[in-house]
Design a protein around this motif. Sequence first.
Motif, PDB file in Angstrom:
ATOM      1  N   GLU A   4      11.860 -13.982   6.492  1.00 14.18           N
ATOM      2  CA  GLU A   4      13.202 -13.493   6.798  1.00 14.18           C
ATOM      3  C   GLU A   4      13.882 -12.880   5.579  1.00 14.18           C
ATOM      4  O   GLU A   4      15.094 -12.636   5.587  1.00 14.18           O
ATOM      5  CB  GLU A   4      14.069 -14.643   7.327  1.00 14.18           C
ATOM      6  N   SER A   5      13.111 -12.624   4.526  1.00 15.48           N
ATOM      7  CA  SER A   5      13.716 -12.202   3.260  1.00 15.48           C
ATOM      8  C   SER A   5      14.394 -10.845   3.347  1.00 15.48           C
ATOM      9  O   SER A   5      15.278 -10.539   2.535  1.00 15.48           O
ATOM     10  CB  SER A   5      12.655 -12.181   2.157  1.00 15.48           C
ATOM     11  N   THR A   6      13.998  -9.985   4.308  1.00 12.62           N
ATOM     12  CA  THR A   6      14.657  -8.689   4.425  1.00 12.62           C
ATOM     13  C   THR A   6      16.068  -8.816   4.971  1.00 12.62           C
ATOM     14  O   THR A   6      16.880  -7.908   4.814  1.00 12.62           O
ATOM     15  CB  THR A   6      13.856  -7.754   5.336  1.00 12.62           C
ATOM     16  N   ARG A   7      16.367  -9.958   5.619  1.00 11.93           N
ATOM     17  CA  ARG A   7      17.698 -10.145   6.199  1.00 11.93           C
ATOM     18  C   ARG A   7      18.532 -11.175   5.442  1.00 11.93           C
ATOM     19  O   ARG A   7      19.739 -10.996   5.267  1.00 11.93           O
ATOM     20  CB  ARG A   7      17.557 -10.560   7.669  1.00 11.93           C
ATOM     21  N   ASP A  62       0.810  -1.217   0.000  1.00 14.73           N
ATOM     22  CA  ASP A  62       0.000   0.000   0.000  1.00 14.73           C
ATOM     23  C   ASP A  62       0.844   1.269   0.000  1.00 14.73           C
ATOM     24  O   ASP A  62       0.338   2.366   0.225  1.00 14.73           O
ATOM     25  CB  ASP A  62      -0.948   0.014   1.201  1.00 14.73           C
ATOM     26  N   GLY A  63       2.155   1.127  -0.249  1.00 11.29           N
ATOM     27  CA  GLY A  63       3.006   2.299  -0.327  1.00 11.29           C
ATOM     28  C   GLY A  63       3.703   2.666   0.964  1.00 11.29           C
ATOM     29  O   GLY A  63       4.463   3.645   0.998  1.00 11.29           O
ATOM     30  N   GLY A  64       3.474   1.919   2.036  1.00 13.07           N
ATOM     31  CA  GLY A  64       4.166   2.168   3.293  1.00 13.07           C
ATOM     32  C   GLY A  64       5.516   1.466   3.334  1.00 13.07           C
ATOM     33  O   GLY A  64       6.041   1.026   2.308  1.00 13.07           O
ATOM     34  N   ARG A  65       6.073   1.357   4.547  1.00 12.08           N
ATOM     35  CA  ARG A  65       7.370   0.702   4.704  1.00 12.08           C
ATOM     36  C   ARG A  65       7.322  -0.253   5.898  1.00 12.08           C
ATOM     37  O   ARG A  65       6.709   0.041   6.920  1.00 12.08           O
ATOM     38  CB  ARG A  65       8.483   1.722   4.917  1.00 12.08           C
ATOM     39  N   GLU A  66       7.967  -1.413   5.719  1.00 14.59           N
ATOM     40  CA  GLU A  66       8.049  -2.402   6.785  1.00 14.59           C
ATOM     41  C   GLU A  66       9.480  -2.443   7.316  1.00 14.59           C
ATOM     42  O   GLU A  66      10.426  -2.697   6.576  1.00 14.59           O
ATOM     43  CB  GLU A  66       7.644  -3.777   6.275  1.00 14.59           C
ATOM     44  N   TYR A  67       9.631  -2.183   8.614  1.00 12.88           N
ATOM     45  CA  TYR A  67      10.925  -2.246   9.277  1.00 12.88           C
ATOM     46  C   TYR A  67      11.030  -3.590  10.014  1.00 12.88           C
ATOM     47  O   TYR A  67      10.158  -3.935  10.820  1.00 12.88           O
ATOM     48  CB  TYR A  67      11.066  -1.128  10.313  1.00 12.88           C
ATOM     49  N   ALA A  68      12.073  -4.339   9.734  1.00 18.35           N
ATOM     50  CA  ALA A  68      12.365  -5.576  10.466  1.00 18.35           C
ATOM     51  C   ALA A  68      13.537  -5.290  11.392  1.00 18.35           C
ATOM     52  O   ALA A  68      14.650  -5.002  10.935  1.00 18.35           O
ATOM     53  CB  ALA A  68      12.691  -6.711   9.508  1.00 18.35           C
ATOM     54  N   LEU A  69      13.313  -5.354  12.711  1.00 17.74           N
ATOM     55  CA  LEU A  69      14.316  -5.032  13.710  1.00 17.74           C
ATOM     56  C   LEU A  69      14.855  -6.331  14.296  1.00 17.74           C
ATOM     57  O   LEU A  69      14.150  -7.043  15.028  1.00 17.74           O
ATOM     58  CB  LEU A  69      13.737  -4.159  14.832  1.00 17.74           C
ATOM     59  N   ASN A  70      16.091  -6.656  13.970  1.00 16.06           N
ATOM     60  CA  ASN A  70      16.740  -7.866  14.464  1.00 16.06           C
ATOM     61  C   ASN A  70      17.646  -7.497  15.634  1.00 16.06           C
ATOM     62  O   ASN A  70      18.664  -6.824  15.454  1.00 16.06           O
ATOM     63  CB  ASN A  70      17.556  -8.518  13.351  1.00 16.06           C
ATOM     64  N   PHE A  71      17.275  -7.937  16.837  1.00 12.32           N
ATOM     65  CA  PHE A  71      18.043  -7.659  18.047  1.00 12.32           C
ATOM     66  C   PHE A  71      19.001  -8.824  18.287  1.00 12.32           C
ATOM     67  O   PHE A  71      18.568  -9.955  18.524  1.00 12.32           O
ATOM     68  CB  PHE A  71      17.126  -7.478  19.253  1.00 12.32           C
TER      69      PHE A  71
END
Length: 389
Positions: free
Chosen positions: A282-285, A86-95
């Motif tokens: 996990e594709s963003t990492r 929808d045009g937003g952004r997804e942040y994946a935070l890996n601690f």
Amino acid sequence: MKIRAGICEIFGSWLAIAILVFILSGPGLAQMREVTQPQVEPPRVFIDCHQCDLTYIRSEITFVHFVRDRNEADIHVLITIQSTGDGGREYALNFIGRNNFYDIHNTLKYVSKRTDSADIERKGLVRVLKVGLVPYVAKTDLGDYLRIDFEKRLPPAPVEDPWKSWVFNLGLSGSLSGEESKHFLSMHSNFSANRVTDKIKFRTGLSGYYSSSVFKIEEDGVTSDITSIQKSFSLSSLYVLSLNEHWSVGGWLGLSSSTYNNLDFNLNPAPAIEYNFFPYSESTRRQLRILYRLGFNLNYYHEETVFDKTREALLGETLTVIFEMKEPWGNISSSLEGFHYFNDFKKNHLVLWTNLNLRLFRGFSISFSGRFSKINDQVYLAKGDLSLE
């Protein structure tokens, strides 16, 4: 004698009490008090994100120490970002816990809306960052100062998207330059329509290009103009259906025309299947994907080719391996693609591309990139002698 003995006994008692008070109020007690005092050294945190407002994050999160070198950190927060349908952004935070926190690893996500301002987006990211840091702070003596505050919210109202997750883009660009002996003009336009949901991905794009180059050539005292014109057009569509966390199927359809590639018309439908060794979540990492495509090419050429063809239908297959990984030590992206036509296996290509970025120590990183290609499938090359045109 009895009086003297009584006095000595009283004096001894007071002396013993004085010694006891001195001991209790001396360095020994101070050391005991120091041992029982809580250790208030906060964890050291390294934020690994090139698109985040780090200054704002440091100002809003004050219960940890932020460091600029990942090797000094107790907690490495690796943040990856990708666009949503929808045009937003997804942040994946890996601690990623280190040192005393080596056993604590978590992954949280924050999704912004297309209508969110930059301030709302960074506030939402900070909120998720605070939540992710709580397990680490709770493991220290600073955990005694934590206070949990639960904000009760009403169930969110259903969101009505009048665009049904569709995102449209339109672009137009051009350039113009000139000298006494040459002139150059180019124009490029493009349009795309994309729709991405949890189960499907659909992308389509339309583009056109036109360029004109005019050169003044003087030969035997006579000046003449040499004009070169290039035109291209392409329409492509991709549809992908996700079957599970590893498998997906889909298809590609392409229509194109290019004077540079001697293609008057090209039709290229290609069904495909893909497997990802890592879950798509996990594709963003990290991802290791194998993509297989079986493609049909119907070509009509502007001029007769070096293979004496003015048109032909060809069937070929493509196998692509894609590896991408983002880690505290750096990131790597690599792809290997092989292709051949079934009617002649000698008409093939092999392309290898790799980019590697390593963080060696504080403030210093090194990058490597390379490309290798072996092309033997240029069936569109036009027959004829070379000329100035």
